[in-house]
Motif scaffolding. Structure first.
Motif, PDB file in Angstrom:
ATOM      1  N   VAL A  37      30.253  42.890  50.598  1.00  0.00           N
ATOM      2  CA  VAL A  37      30.582  42.183  49.355  1.00  0.00           C
ATOM      3  C   VAL A  37      31.815  42.795  48.712  1.00  0.00           C
ATOM      4  N   ASN A  38      31.898  44.127  48.701  1.00  0.00           N
ATOM      5  CA  ASN A  38      33.040  44.799  48.083  1.00  0.00           C
ATOM      6  C   ASN A  38      34.353  44.440  48.774  1.00  0.00           C
ATOM      7  N   ALA A  39      34.324  44.340  50.094  1.00  0.00           N
ATOM      8  CA  ALA A  39      35.548  44.035  50.833  1.00  0.00           C
ATOM      9  C   ALA A  39      36.128  42.690  50.428  1.00  0.00           C
ATOM     10  N   SER A  40      35.251  41.722  50.181  1.00  0.00           N
ATOM     11  CA  SER A  40      35.737  40.393  49.794  1.00  0.00           C
ATOM     12  C   SER A  40      36.026  40.303  48.297  1.00  0.00           C
ATOM     13  N   SER A  41      35.190  40.920  47.481  1.00  0.00           N
ATOM     14  CA  SER A  41      35.350  40.780  46.029  1.00  0.00           C
ATOM     15  C   SER A  41      36.545  41.569  45.505  1.00  0.00           C
ATOM     16  N   PHE A  42      36.821  42.745  46.073  1.00  0.00           N
ATOM     17  CA  PHE A  42      37.917  43.559  45.545  1.00  0.00           C
ATOM     18  C   PHE A  42      39.259  42.846  45.695  1.00  0.00           C
ATOM     19  N   SER A  43      39.488  42.245  46.856  1.00  0.00           N
ATOM     20  CA  SER A  43      40.756  41.525  47.043  1.00  0.00           C
ATOM     21  C   SER A  43      40.831  40.312  46.127  1.00  0.00           C
ATOM     22  N   ALA A  44      39.690  39.665  45.896  1.00  0.00           N
ATOM     23  CA  ALA A  44      39.670  38.526  44.972  1.00  0.00           C
ATOM     24  C   ALA A  44      39.939  38.986  43.535  1.00  0.00           C
ATOM     25  N   PHE A  45      39.384  40.138  43.141  1.00  0.00           N
ATOM     26  CA  PHE A  45      39.670  40.695  41.813  1.00  0.00           C
ATOM     27  C   PHE A  45      41.168  40.943  41.660  1.00  0.00           C
ATOM     28  N   SER A  46      41.753  41.571  42.673  1.00  0.00           N
ATOM     29  CA  SER A  46      43.165  41.946  42.604  1.00  0.00           C
ATOM     30  C   SER A  46      44.073  40.744  42.453  1.00  0.00           C
ATOM     31  N   SER A  47      43.760  39.664  43.171  1.00  0.00           N
ATOM     32  CA  SER A  47      44.624  38.482  43.130  1.00  0.00           C
ATOM     33  C   SER A  47      44.429  37.652  41.862  1.00  0.00           C
ATOM     34  N   SER A  48      43.240  37.704  41.256  1.00  0.00           N
ATOM     35  CA  SER A  48      42.980  36.843  40.097  1.00  0.00           C
ATOM     36  C   SER A  48      43.181  37.545  38.752  1.00  0.00           C
ATOM     37  N   TYR A  49      43.136  38.895  38.728  1.00  0.00           N
ATOM     38  CA  TYR A  49      43.164  39.599  37.441  1.00  0.00           C
ATOM     39  C   TYR A  49      44.459  39.355  36.675  1.00  0.00           C
ATOM     40  N   ALA A  50      45.580  39.324  37.394  1.00  0.00           N
ATOM     41  CA  ALA A  50      46.879  39.180  36.723  1.00  0.00           C
ATOM     42  C   ALA A  50      47.078  37.778  36.150  1.00  0.00           C
ATOM     43  N   THR A  51      46.441  36.794  36.744  1.00  0.00           N
ATOM     44  CA  THR A  51      46.692  35.407  36.313  1.00  0.00           C
ATOM     45  C   THR A  51      45.529  34.788  35.549  1.00  0.00           C
ATOM     46  N   ASP A  52      44.299  35.215  35.844  1.00  0.00           N
ATOM     47  CA  ASP A  52      43.137  34.570  35.238  1.00  0.00           C
ATOM     48  C   ASP A  52      42.011  35.593  35.099  1.00  0.00           C
ATOM     49  N   SER A  53      42.004  36.283  33.960  1.00  0.00           N
ATOM     50  CA  SER A  53      41.010  37.340  33.757  1.00  0.00           C
ATOM     51  C   SER A  53      39.591  36.776  33.629  1.00  0.00           C
ATOM     52  N   ASP A  54      39.475  35.551  33.118  1.00  0.00           N
ATOM     53  CA  ASP A  54      38.146  34.934  33.010  1.00  0.00           C
ATOM     54  C   ASP A  54      37.537  34.704  34.391  1.00  0.00           C
ATOM     55  N   ARG A  55      38.378  34.281  35.329  1.00  0.00           N
ATOM     56  CA  ARG A  55      37.896  34.086  36.699  1.00  0.00           C
ATOM     57  C   ARG A  55      37.474  35.421  37.311  1.00  0.00           C
ATOM     58  N   THR A  56      38.194  36.489  36.961  1.00  0.00           N
ATOM     59  CA  THR A  56      37.831  37.818  37.469  1.00  0.00           C
ATOM     60  C   THR A  56      36.443  38.210  36.987  1.00  0.00           C
ATOM     61  N   CYS A  57      36.151  37.911  35.710  1.00  0.00           N
ATOM     62  CA  CYS A  57      34.812  38.209  35.171  1.00  0.00           C
ATOM     63  C   CYS A  57      33.740  37.410  35.909  1.00  0.00           C
ATOM     64  N   GLU A  58      34.031  36.154  36.195  1.00  0.00           N
ATOM     65  CA  GLU A  58      33.071  35.330  36.931  1.00  0.00           C
ATOM     66  C   GLU A  58      32.855  35.851  38.345  1.00  0.00           C
ATOM     67  N   LEU A  59      33.952  36.271  38.975  1.00  0.00           N
ATOM     68  CA  LEU A  59      33.842  36.834  40.315  1.00  0.00           C
ATOM     69  C   LEU A  59      33.017  38.121  40.312  1.00  0.00           C
ATOM     70  N   TYR A  60      33.209  38.911  39.255  1.00  0.00           N
ATOM     71  CA  TYR A  60      32.449  40.159  39.144  1.00  0.00           C
ATOM     72  C   TYR A  60      30.960  39.860  39.006  1.00  0.00           C
ATOM     73  N   LYS A  61      30.622  38.906  38.136  1.00  0.00           N
ATOM     74  CA  LYS A  61      29.214  38.527  37.958  1.00  0.00           C
ATOM     75  C   LYS A  61      28.617  38.013  39.270  1.00  0.00           C
ATOM     76  N   THR A  62      29.394  37.199  39.972  1.00  0.00           N
ATOM     77  CA  THR A  62      28.923  36.648  41.252  1.00  0.00           C
ATOM     78  C   THR A  62      28.685  37.752  42.272  1.00  0.00           C
ATOM     79  N   SER A  63      29.584  38.734  42.315  1.00  0.00           N
ATOM     80  CA  SER A  63      29.431  39.824  43.281  1.00  0.00           C
ATOM     81  C   SER A  63      28.213  40.685  42.958  1.00  0.00           C
ATOM     82  N   VAL A  64      27.950  40.899  41.658  1.00  0.00           N
ATOM     83  CA  VAL A  64      26.764  41.670  41.266  1.00  0.00           C
ATOM     84  C   VAL A  64      25.491  40.937  41.671  1.00  0.00           C
TER      85      VAL A  64
END
Length: 199
Positions: free
Chosen positions: A133-160
């Motif tokens: 899960v970390n391998a996929s979520s970390f790269s998704a966090f990195s690509s979305s944090y700069a442009t869409d922080s709300d999506r990053t929060c959703e991705l974090y919740k989904t990964s948890v």
């Protein structure tokens, strides 16, 4: 990092999963052919080599520019600085991971240490789920944090939720059926000593 960073998870799993299976089953199969520690080490080294070659071949396809890459001395210093920290962490992490065994063996007879290490290693294998899960979520966090922080929060919740959903059933079964699982895997006498630790 190039494959997860490019979100090439299918390729990563197609390489990682069979090699991981061979990494666990290969030494056992080798013992049927060659009853020697040298054979076991040979199989493990071959698995590592296979993984390295497979990753190199796929990364070269993913990043064709690497074929014409040239050494740039100006990058050596930052690479060595970063690599130095990685080297230190890779040395310290195994020491910390095995420190508990040395402490326990200083208190109880070494012969009984296997009751602890077997259960510990079985539980530690669950880490493969979180790493996936970390391998996929970390790269998704990195690509979305700069442009869409709300999506990053959703991705974090989904990964948890994903990690919890994967680990909870395995932990529940391991806790409730620890004696039965160890009795089937090894033997009832071993399970009587080790099942409490597995819980």
């Amino acid at each position: 990092g190039s494959l997860p960073g490019s979100q090439a998870f299918r390729a990563t799993n197609l390489i990682y999963i069979p090699i991981s299976i061979m990494y666990c089953s290969g030494p056992v199969l080798m013992l049927y052919v060659w009853d020697s520690l040298v054979g076991v080490i040979f199989v493990l080294a071959l698995c590592r080599l296979w993984m390295a070659v497979a990753y190199i071949r796929y990364v070269r396809k993913l990043v064709p520019e690497l074929r014409s890459a040239r050494l740039r001395p100006s990058l050596l210093k930052p690479l060595l600085q970063y690599g130095g920290w990685l080297t230190v962490s890779n040395i310290i992490y195994p020491l910390l991971g095995y420190m508990d065994r040395f402490i326990i063996s200083s208190v109880v007879p070494v012969a009984t240490l296997s009751y602890y290490t077997t259960s510990y290693d079985a539980v530690a294998r669950l880490n493969m789920m979180t790493q996936a899960v970390n391998a996929s979520s970390f790269s998704a966090f990195s690509s979305s944090y700069a442009t869409d922080s709300d999506r990053t929060c959703e991705l974090y919740k989904t990964s948890v939720v994903a990690v919890s959903s994967l680990l909870f059933p395995a932990c529940l079964i391991g806790s409730l059926l620890s004696y039965q699982l160890l009795a089937i895997w090894i033997d009832p006498q071993f399970s009587a000593h080790s099942s409490t630790i597995l819980k």
